[in-house]
Scaffold this motif. Sequence first.
Motif, mmCIF file in Angstrom:
data_model
loop_
_atom_site.group_PDB
_atom_site.id
_atom_site.type_symbol
_atom_site.label_atom_id
_atom_site.label_comp_id
_atom_site.label_asym_id
_atom_site.label_seq_id
_atom_site.Cartn_x
_atom_site.Cartn_y
_atom_site.Cartn_z
ATOM 1 N N VAL A 19 9.139 -2.406 2.968
ATOM 2 C CA VAL A 19 8.394 -3.293 3.864
ATOM 3 C C VAL A 19 8.237 -2.646 5.241
ATOM 4 N N ALA A 20 9.325 -2.096 5.770
ATOM 5 C CA ALA A 20 9.256 -1.439 7.085
ATOM 6 C C ALA A 20 8.286 -0.264 7.048
ATOM 7 N N GLY A 21 8.358 0.546 6.013
ATOM 8 C CA GLY A 21 7.440 1.680 5.887
ATOM 9 C C GLY A 21 5.997 1.240 5.826
ATOM 10 N N VAL A 25 3.131 2.218 8.569
ATOM 11 C CA VAL A 25 1.923 2.913 8.109
ATOM 12 C C VAL A 25 0.686 2.085 8.454
ATOM 13 N N ALA A 26 0.774 0.764 8.274
ATOM 14 C CA ALA A 26 -0.353 -0.107 8.620
ATOM 15 C C ALA A 26 -0.659 -0.055 10.112
ATOM 16 N N LEU A 27 0.373 0.181 10.912
ATOM 17 C CA LEU A 27 0.171 0.291 12.362
ATOM 18 C C LEU A 27 -0.295 1.686 12.776
ATOM 19 N N ALA A 32 5.800 7.627 9.068
ATOM 20 C CA ALA A 32 6.871 6.673 8.748
ATOM 21 C C ALA A 32 7.177 6.641 7.259
ATOM 22 N N ASP A 33 6.162 6.813 6.417
ATOM 23 C CA ASP A 33 6.381 6.719 4.966
ATOM 24 C C ASP A 33 7.371 7.760 4.461
ATOM 25 N N PRO A 34 7.175 9.061 4.744
ATOM 26 C CA PRO A 34 8.175 10.019 4.257
ATOM 27 C C PRO A 34 9.534 9.881 4.946
ATOM 28 N N ILE A 35 9.534 9.459 6.202
ATOM 29 C CA ILE A 35 10.811 9.278 6.906
ATOM 30 C C ILE A 35 11.604 8.133 6.286
#
Length: 74
Positions: A19-21, A25-27, A32-35
């Motif tokens: 959810v956080a990723g 990503v949406a923002l 953020a996705d790979p992190i």
Amino acid sequence: MVADGNHARIDGFVSLGVVAGAIFVALGAQIADPIVGLAITLMILNITWDSWHTVRHAEIDLDHIEETDSREHD
């Protein structure tokens, strides 16, 4: 029991991480996705190591108890 509790904890963290990723990503923070994926992987490895360590020490303790019991009966 230890493994079941840790499995449930991992599931919760993975869900929160996904959810956080997705939010980051949406923002617009594509990195953020790979992190988040790496953080989830490291957390899973850490919890797996802790579970293995706990179970292994429990097995060693049981072996010691069985060895002590067999000596007392001799």
